[in-house]
Design an enzyme around this catalytic site. Structure first.
Site, short mmCIF file in Angstrom:
data_model
loop_
_atom_site.label_atom_id
_atom_site.label_comp_id
_atom_site.label_asym_id
_atom_site.label_seq_id
_atom_site.Cartn_x
_atom_site.Cartn_y
_atom_site.Cartn_z
N GLY A 249 102.79 -24.38 38.27
CA GLY A 249 101.44 -23.83 38.31
C GLY A 249 100.65 -23.98 37.04
O GLY A 249 99.57 -23.39 36.91
N GLY A 293 103.97 -29.56 38.79
CA GLY A 293 103.59 -30.63 39.70
C GLY A 293 102.27 -31.20 39.23
O GLY A 293 102.18 -32.25 38.60
N ARG A 294 101.21 -30.42 39.50
CA ARG A 294 99.85 -30.82 39.14
C ARG A 294 99.74 -31.27 37.67
O ARG A 294 99.08 -32.27 37.38
CB ARG A 294 98.92 -29.61 39.35
CG ARG A 294 97.45 -29.88 39.12
CD ARG A 294 96.67 -28.55 39.08
NE ARG A 294 97.09 -27.66 40.14
CZ ARG A 294 96.59 -27.66 41.37
NH1 ARG A 294 95.61 -28.47 41.67
NH2 ARG A 294 97.05 -26.81 42.27
N ARG A 331 90.71 -31.93 48.95
CA ARG A 331 90.66 -30.69 48.17
C ARG A 331 89.27 -30.05 48.08
O ARG A 331 89.16 -28.82 48.19
CB ARG A 331 91.28 -30.87 46.79
CG ARG A 331 92.78 -31.23 46.87
CD ARG A 331 93.44 -31.23 45.50
NE ARG A 331 93.52 -29.90 44.93
CZ ARG A 331 92.77 -29.44 43.94
NH1 ARG A 331 91.87 -30.21 43.38
NH2 ARG A 331 92.92 -28.21 43.52
N CYS A 362 83.20 -38.07 59.59
CA CYS A 362 82.23 -37.38 60.45
C CYS A 362 82.39 -35.88 60.38
O CYS A 362 82.84 -35.23 61.33
CB CYS A 362 82.37 -37.87 61.88
SG CYS A 362 81.66 -39.49 62.06
N GLU A 363 82.06 -35.34 59.23
CA GLU A 363 82.11 -33.91 58.96
C GLU A 363 81.04 -33.65 57.91
O GLU A 363 81.07 -34.28 56.85
CB GLU A 363 83.45 -33.52 58.30
CG GLU A 363 84.66 -33.54 59.19
CD GLU A 363 84.75 -32.30 60.05
OE1 GLU A 363 84.28 -31.23 59.61
OE2 GLU A 363 85.29 -32.41 61.16
C1 LIG Z 1 103.65 -25.98 44.54
C2 LIG Z 1 104.82 -25.48 43.77
C3 LIG Z 1 105.04 -25.91 42.46
C4 LIG Z 1 104.09 -26.82 41.73
O1 LIG Z 1 102.85 -26.24 41.54
P1 LIG Z 1 101.78 -26.96 40.58
O2 LIG Z 1 100.60 -26.07 40.63
O3 LIG Z 1 101.52 -28.29 41.17
O4 LIG Z 1 102.41 -27.06 39.23
C5 LIG Z 1 106.19 -25.48 41.83
N1 LIG Z 1 107.07 -24.67 42.45
C6 LIG Z 1 106.88 -24.23 43.70
C7 LIG Z 1 107.88 -23.34 44.31
C8 LIG Z 1 105.76 -24.61 44.40
O5 LIG Z 1 105.56 -24.16 45.65
#
Ligand SMILES: *Cc1c(COP(=O)(O)O)cnc(C)c1O
Length: 445
Positions: A249, A293-294, A331, A362-363
């Site tokens: 996150g 992730g992000r 998004r 088409c939205e």
């Molecule tokens: C989605 C998720 C992540 C990654 O979140 P990011 O915001 O992309 O860093 C990590 N752990 C869990 C359990 C998730 O569901």
């Protein structure tokens, strides 16, 4: 548009990424095109590792593959020595096909099917992050059947929620994920897993949100989960409990208004929190796992589009349409995500107008950017939208039977295709026409 990583404006006045002129990329590979700055992804992964090295704690950095999951991406994550989170049989299959070390794979998700659990047991993955009682029983039974013991973490919902810039503690946890502490489900799940054959409880997990710009929420969650960890070890005899997974996150800068911390600042705060909590509980420091992730792929991705039609409504707004949209980036439509853009082929020109960038689906809601400041946009211009590396390709769809773009990785002046552009034949490749409908044109083909 803010230039991340190796992105720069070159001597031709063009946007360049990874040492490759984006106008060359578009003439060679077409548009829309997802371009990933490989060096930036690798640097971010290394930044996480070196930040942890400095803390002296045992750790694992697991890339949350749902943000962007392809074979080549899994190879890079493997090469950089990270672990990998998967949340479905498809992501697991991708990782295994990429020869990702199975012992470094963690399986998440709130509704793993029996087939997926079997697939993961057969592969010998590192750990399951068990989400609920149904899964605990199912996993235990399937593991016993196979004569193996699966290492598990329990996903807890600690009642800490992050709303981007702030966190809040909620008494009543309303989430589809994890075992809730308030109701006693978490406590019960720990005790039950200690008695469940086929599983070995090695850790506790929490994930408090996404696009987080502060550290208090993490510390608060560590404190709550740490206390339960101590109770599990001291009172319930959880002798194998040694991992604290604090989730992902970590926020990134999409636009000016976003003020993420440095990777190092997040890690230092988490490490401090873990040390303080575990020292005060008189427990050995756990191995700490994080799951970005992000923050690993988000800033590294740029989408290149070709500009087509425009519509000027005097006194209202000017719409400029590109040859992609919600099918490659859902998004903005899904959660009002805001992006920045520039003209990749006229990167040195000053902005002279404010236009809104529309997709071709088409939205009416298929808008990529409201009120972008750009030079006067012409049909044929290349529009670059930055920070599209996370949850764009992975959430792309074929709505309107729009084929999904190709993906290229660029580094040191070289561009490699890592996902081919979908063809129209790909779009119909899984369609089946029952014999009773085969007549006329179709039967002749
Ligand atoms: C989605 C998720 C992540 C990654 O979140 P990011 O915001 O992309 O860093 C990590 N752990 C869990 C359990 C998730 O569901």
């Amino acid at each position: 548009m803010y230039l991340h990583g190796t992105s720069r404006v070159n001597e031709h006045g063009h946007l360049e990424i990874g040492g490759v002129d984006t106008t060359e990329l578009t003439s060679k590979f077409g548009t829309p095109l997802y371009v990933f700055d490989e060096q930036l992804m690798r640097e971010t992964m290394r930044a996480y590792k070196s930040a942890w090295d400095a803390t002296g704690l045992r750790y694992e950095v697991a890339y949350a593959s749902k943000a962007f999951c392809t074979l080549a991406m899994c190879r890079i994550v493997a090469e950089e020595g990270l672990a990998l989170d998967v949340v479905s049989g498809g992501e697991l299959h991708t990782a295994l096909k990429a020869n990702f070390p199975s012992e470094r794979i963690h399986f998440h998700g709130n509704n793993k099917t029996p087939d997926e659990i079997e697939q993961a047991l057969n592969a010998g993955i590192g750990a399951f992050v068990v989400d609920n009682f149904h899964e605990l029983a199912l996993l235990g039974a399937l593991a016993v059947e196979k004569g193996v013991v699966a290492d598990i973490l329990l996903r807890l919902s600690p009642g800490v929620e992050v709303h981007t810039h702030e966190y809040i503690s909620t008494g009543q946890e309303d989430s589809k994920f994890g075992f809730d502490l308030q109701s006693g489900a978490a406590q019960q799940a720990i005790q039950l897993s200690l008695q469940t054959k086929g599983v070995r409880l090695v850790g506790l997990h929490s994930h408090i949100g996404s696009q987080i710009f502060e550290t208090e929420g993490f510390k608060h969650a560590i404190d709550i989960v740490g206390n339960l960890f101590a109770q599990a070890v001291k009172e319930w005899g959880a002798k194998d409990l040694s991992v604290l997974n604090v989730g992902g996150g970590f926020g990134i800068r999409y636009t000016e208004g976003d003020t993420p911390l440095q990777v190092q600042q997040y890690i230092e705060a988490i490490a401090e929190g873990v040390k303080a909590t575990f020292d005060s509980l008189g427990l050995a420091h756990p191995e700490v796992v994080i799951e970005p992730g992000r923050s690993i792929v988000g800033n590294a991705g740029t989408t290149l589009y070709t500009v087509g039609s425009s519509k000027n409504i005097p006194g209202v707004r000017k719409y400029v349409s590109v040859n992609g949209g919600m099918s490659d980036n859902p998004r903005p439509a899904l959660y009002q995500a805001v992006y920045e853009a520039m003209l990749a082929n006229r990167a040195t020109e000053e902005p002279t107008e404010v236009v809104s960038i529309a997709g071709k689906a088409c939205e009416s809601g298929d808008m990529l950017i409201w009120d972008a400041k750009l030079p006067e946009v012409q049909a044929g211009d290349i529009l670059a939208v930055s920070c599209t590396g996370a949850y764009n390709y992975s959430m792309a769809s074929n709505y309107n039977r729009i084929a999904r773009p190709a993906v290229v990785f660029v580094q040191n002046g070289v561009a490699d295709v890592v996902v081919k552009r979908e063809s129209f034949d790909d779009l119909v490749s899984l369609d089946v026409v029952p014999a009773r409908l085969m007549d006329g044109v179709l039967s002749q083909s």
